[in-house]
Design a protein around this motif. Structure first.
Motif, PDB file in Angstrom:
ATOM      1  N   GLY A   1      -4.125  -3.371 -18.395  1.00  0.00           N
ATOM      2  CA  GLY A   1      -2.739  -3.815 -18.528  1.00  0.00           C
ATOM      3  C   GLY A   1      -2.196  -4.527 -17.303  1.00  0.00           C
ATOM      4  O   GLY A   1      -0.995  -4.767 -17.204  1.00  0.00           O
ATOM      5  N   GLY A   2      -3.077  -4.881 -16.342  1.00  0.00           N
ATOM      6  CA  GLY A   2      -2.631  -5.590 -15.152  1.00  0.00           C
ATOM      7  C   GLY A   2      -1.964  -4.707 -14.118  1.00  0.00           C
ATOM      8  O   GLY A   2      -1.357  -5.198 -13.165  1.00  0.00           O
ATOM      9  N   ARG A   3      -2.076  -3.385 -14.290  1.00  0.00           N
ATOM     10  CA  ARG A   3      -1.441  -2.467 -13.344  1.00  0.00           C
ATOM     11  C   ARG A   3      -2.284  -2.321 -12.078  1.00  0.00           C
ATOM     12  O   ARG A   3      -3.468  -2.611 -12.074  1.00  0.00           O
ATOM     13  N   LEU A   4      -1.637  -1.835 -11.029  1.00  0.00           N
ATOM     14  CA  LEU A   4      -2.264  -1.758  -9.708  1.00  0.00           C
ATOM     15  C   LEU A   4      -2.340  -0.314  -9.253  1.00  0.00           C
ATOM     16  O   LEU A   4      -1.433   0.488  -9.513  1.00  0.00           O
ATOM     17  N   ALA A   5      -3.428   0.022  -8.560  1.00  0.00           N
ATOM     18  CA  ALA A   5      -3.594   1.367  -7.996  1.00  0.00           C
ATOM     19  C   ALA A   5      -4.418   1.249  -6.730  1.00  0.00           C
ATOM     20  O   ALA A   5      -5.147   0.266  -6.514  1.00  0.00           O
ATOM     21  N   LEU A   6      -4.308   2.264  -5.871  1.00  0.00           N
ATOM     22  CA  LEU A   6      -5.127   2.300  -4.671  1.00  0.00           C
ATOM     23  C   LEU A   6      -6.581   2.521  -5.049  1.00  0.00           C
ATOM     24  O   LEU A   6      -6.893   3.306  -5.950  1.00  0.00           O
ATOM     25  N   SER A   7      -7.494   1.838  -4.401  1.00  0.00           N
ATOM     26  CA  SER A   7      -8.916   1.984  -4.693  1.00  0.00           C
ATOM     27  C   SER A   7      -9.407   3.344  -4.249  1.00  0.00           C
ATOM     28  O   SER A   7      -8.912   3.929  -3.287  1.00  0.00           O
ATOM     29  N   GLY A   8     -10.390   3.851  -5.009  1.00  0.00           N
ATOM     30  CA  GLY A   8     -10.989   5.126  -4.664  1.00  0.00           C
ATOM     31  C   GLY A   8     -10.156   6.324  -5.022  1.00  0.00           C
ATOM     32  O   GLY A   8     -10.516   7.451  -4.724  1.00  0.00           O
ATOM     33  N   ALA A   9      -9.028   6.097  -5.705  1.00  0.00           N
ATOM     34  CA  ALA A   9      -8.189   7.223  -6.087  1.00  0.00           C
ATOM     35  C   ALA A   9      -8.664   7.787  -7.394  1.00  0.00           C
ATOM     36  O   ALA A   9      -9.242   7.122  -8.193  1.00  0.00           O
TER      37      ALA A   9
ATOM     38  N   LEU B   1       0.826  -1.208   0.000  1.00  0.00           N
ATOM     39  CA  LEU B   1       0.000   0.000   0.000  1.00  0.00           C
ATOM     40  C   LEU B   1       0.859   1.256   0.000  1.00  0.00           C
ATOM     41  O   LEU B   1       0.510   2.265  -0.627  1.00  0.00           O
ATOM     42  N   ALA B   2       1.999   1.217   0.687  1.00  0.00           N
ATOM     43  CA  ALA B   2       2.875   2.383   0.735  1.00  0.00           C
ATOM     44  C   ALA B   2       3.499   2.681  -0.626  1.00  0.00           C
ATOM     45  O   ALA B   2       3.826   3.834  -0.922  1.00  0.00           O
ATOM     46  N   ARG B   3       3.658   1.641  -1.433  1.00  0.00           N
ATOM     47  CA  ARG B   3       4.264   1.822  -2.757  1.00  0.00           C
ATOM     48  C   ARG B   3       3.265   2.283  -3.804  1.00  0.00           C
ATOM     49  O   ARG B   3       3.660   2.829  -4.833  1.00  0.00           O
ATOM     50  N   LEU B   4       1.990   2.029  -3.565  1.00  0.00           N
ATOM     51  CA  LEU B   4       0.983   2.347  -4.569  1.00  0.00           C
ATOM     52  C   LEU B   4       0.395   3.731  -4.334  1.00  0.00           C
ATOM     53  O   LEU B   4       0.466   4.282  -3.230  1.00  0.00           O
ATOM     54  N   GLY B   5      -0.204   4.267  -5.383  1.00  0.00           N
ATOM     55  CA  GLY B   5      -0.858   5.563  -5.300  1.00  0.00           C
ATOM     56  C   GLY B   5      -1.999   5.613  -6.291  1.00  0.00           C
ATOM     57  O   GLY B   5      -2.438   4.588  -6.821  1.00  0.00           O
ATOM     58  N   PRO B   6      -2.490   6.807  -6.603  1.00  0.00           N
ATOM     59  CA  PRO B   6      -3.603   6.917  -7.556  1.00  0.00           C
ATOM     60  C   PRO B   6      -3.217   6.565  -8.984  1.00  0.00           C
ATOM     61  O   PRO B   6      -4.061   6.154  -9.766  1.00  0.00           O
ATOM     62  N   SER B   7      -1.941   6.734  -9.342  1.00  0.00           N
ATOM     63  CA  SER B   7      -1.494   6.381 -10.696  1.00  0.00           C
ATOM     64  C   SER B   7      -1.173   4.899 -10.764  1.00  0.00           C
ATOM     65  O   SER B   7      -0.489   4.370  -9.878  1.00  0.00           O
ATOM     66  N   PRO B   8      -1.632   4.195 -11.795  1.00  0.00           N
ATOM     67  CA  PRO B   8      -1.380   2.756 -11.903  1.00  0.00           C
ATOM     68  C   PRO B   8       0.103   2.420 -11.965  1.00  0.00           C
ATOM     69  O   PRO B   8       0.890   3.134 -12.594  1.00  0.00           O
ATOM     70  N   THR B   9       0.476   1.344 -11.302  1.00  0.00           N
ATOM     71  CA  THR B   9       1.860   0.869 -11.255  1.00  0.00           C
ATOM     72  C   THR B   9       1.913  -0.556 -11.778  1.00  0.00           C
ATOM     73  O   THR B   9       1.077  -1.384 -11.433  1.00  0.00           O
ATOM     74  N   GLU B  10       2.918  -0.861 -12.589  1.00  0.00           N
ATOM     75  CA  GLU B  10       3.076  -2.215 -13.107  1.00  0.00           C
ATOM     76  C   GLU B  10       3.483  -3.154 -11.968  1.00  0.00           C
ATOM     77  O   GLU B  10       4.311  -2.814 -11.123  1.00  0.00           O
ATOM     78  N   GLU B  11       2.913  -4.346 -11.990  1.00  0.00           N
ATOM     79  CA  GLU B  11       3.199  -5.301 -10.929  1.00  0.00           C
ATOM     80  C   GLU B  11       4.676  -5.696 -10.920  1.00  0.00           C
ATOM     81  O   GLU B  11       5.277  -5.891  -9.863  1.00  0.00           O
ATOM     82  N   ASN B  12       5.287  -5.813 -12.103  1.00  0.00           N
ATOM     83  CA  ASN B  12       6.704  -6.173 -12.162  1.00  0.00           C
ATOM     84  C   ASN B  12       7.577  -5.120 -11.481  1.00  0.00           C
ATOM     85  O   ASN B  12       8.578  -5.455 -10.832  1.00  0.00           O
ATOM     86  N   LEU B  13       7.212  -3.838 -11.633  1.00  0.00           N
ATOM     87  CA  LEU B  13       7.972  -2.793 -10.965  1.00  0.00           C
ATOM     88  C   LEU B  13       7.795  -2.877  -9.452  1.00  0.00           C
ATOM     89  O   LEU B  13       8.731  -2.631  -8.687  1.00  0.00           O
ATOM     90  N   LEU B  14       6.587  -3.231  -9.014  1.00  0.00           N
ATOM     91  CA  LEU B  14       6.329  -3.384  -7.581  1.00  0.00           C
ATOM     92  C   LEU B  14       7.170  -4.525  -7.007  1.00  0.00           C
ATOM     93  O   LEU B  14       7.758  -4.404  -5.937  1.00  0.00           O
TER      94      LEU B  14
END
Length: 422
Positions: A414-422, A372-385
């Motif tokens: 694209g399988g990217r991750l973001a915080l919900s509600g952002a 959760l600390a690494r994620l934000g409103p902008s989508p992040t690729e899982e491989n980068l995480l």
């Protein structure tokens, strides 16, 4: 005369999963289960039925005590609504599921289809562009779609106003595929209702949304990934600097498809996106013969040049050079510059150089908090995480799934991750 359809047998082996349609429908319609989560659950549990049985326990482990999968009655009601609309349900493991789409990481787990499924056997090419297209753009789209259809290709578009409508109309005789953002019984825009009925005679309507679903803004990017996923190549006729057509082009690049574009006048804002794509390496096309030649040179058609009947270009399109001989070596796929250009236009992810990315100093404890600390409103690729946290993918995957089921993290295109509600 209509040429024989171009063939593309990508799947000589049987489909990998034969799950029950009702169970698959219940799983994908369950709360907080999207395509990526669906496929992960299927890989971990072997079948939709087993994944459904495991969902409550997974949710409890994520801190959600009252989680219940989609009720069987709700899935049965959806199936009945689809049947009333004259549509057919295909699950990801069905033999008739489109082969090109099946191999995508976020392939739709279920599809509703209405029309003639045999059109899926043709070489698929998307022709897309602006809703507020110019007169010249509409003429170009019509010529491209007609030429491709007469050569045995299936023209794919999104049933939108402008370029999409003209492309579908021109390819009606040979069969065209319309990918919809809403339910199979919700034609949008409404003025294309008659066109949709005509498409069903020789082609296909396709959607991943349940019957009765009204299209909303968030459905269109998801629809765009299906347009490109079904296609061998995406041809952009007119696109502004920031447009939905460029989202489809980005999806095409992510999926390994060829991106082609029709050039336009530098002073016309509707051509800015196409001209930028061409400048950065997209294939410049002037007519359907150029599209077929590019596909042939990349080995996308299993047939030799003698099996492709190329129509004479209309007077409004310049004559194309003959297709390269089959023995010629394949031209490399899109350069990275095209992806960079799309990222510059807001359709990609800016990647921080590896040398400047700090490594996570924590251990495996409190992994969910670290995610959760690494994620934000902008989508992040899982491989980068995975790289940033320094945690093996097998360890990270269950934690991400728990966060998805608890509603704190959501999967994006694209399988990217973001915080919900952002």
């Amino acid at each position: 005369m209509m040429a024989r359809p171009l063939s593309f047998d990508l799947h000589p082996t049987p489909p990998r999963q034969k799950g029950d349609g009702l169970a698959a429908l219940r799983l994908i319609r369950s709360r907080r289960v999207g395509p990526a989560t669906y496929h992960r659950l299927l890989a971990e549990h072997g079948s939709a039925e087993a994944a459904l049985a495991a969902l409550p326990q997974i949710a409890r482990a994520a801190g959600v005590e009252d989680y219940a999968p989609c009720p069987a009655a709700a899935a049965e009601a959806e199936m009945a609504a689809g049947q009333r609309a004259g549509a057919r349900l295909l699950t990801w493991g069905d033999a008739d599921y489109p082969a090109l789409l099946r191999d995508l990481a976020e392939a739709p787990p279920v599809l509703w289809l209405r029309g003639d499924l045999s059109v899926l056997d043709r070489m698929p090419v998307a022709v897309i562009g602006a809703r507020n297209a110019s007169s010249l753009g509409l003429r170009m789209a019509r010529g491209l779609a007609l030429g491709l259809s007469q050569s045995g290709a299936a023209v794919i578009a999104g049933l939108a106003r402008g370029i999409d409508t003209v492309a579908h109309d021109a390819a009606l005789h040979g069969g065209t595929i319309a990918v919809m953002a809403g339910g199979i019984d919700k034609i949008y825009p409404s003025e294309n209702a008659a066109l949709a009925e005509a498409i069903c005679e020789t082609g296909l309507l396709v959607t991943e949304q349940p019957p009765g679903t009204e299209p909303v803004a968030r459905h269109f990017p998801a629809r765009n990934r299906i347009i490109s996923g079904l296609s061998r190549a995406v041809v952009v006729v007119e696109a502004a600097h920031r447009s939905g057509s460029l989202i489809t082009a980005r999806c095409a690049l992510d999926q390994g498809r060829e991106v082609m574009a029709v050039p336009g006048h530098p002073m016309d804002a509707r051509a800015a996106g196409c001209n930028a794509l061409i400048r950065d390496g997209a294939v410049l096309v002037r007519n359907s013969a150029d599209v077929l030649a590019a596909l042939q040179s990349n080995g996308c058609a299993n047939a030799g040049a003698d099996r492709v009947e190329r129509p004479d270009p209309p007077a409004t399109q310049p004559a194309a050079a003959p297709a390269p001989a089959p023995a010629r070596s394949a031209r490399p796929l899109q350069p990275a510059a095209v992806a960079r250009r799309l990222a510059d236009l807001g359709h990609g992810i800016s990647r921080q150089p590896a040398a400047t990315r700090p490594r996570d100093a924590g251990g495996p404890a409190n992994l969910e908090g670290r995610i959760l600390a690494r994620l934000g409103p902008s989508p992040t690729e899982e491989n980068l995480l995975i790289r940033d946290l320094g945690v093996p993918a097998a360890v990270l995957a269950p934690a991400i799934l728990a966060l998805e089921l608890s509603g704190r993290v959501q999967r994006m295109a694209g399988g990217r991750l973001a915080l919900s509600g952002a």
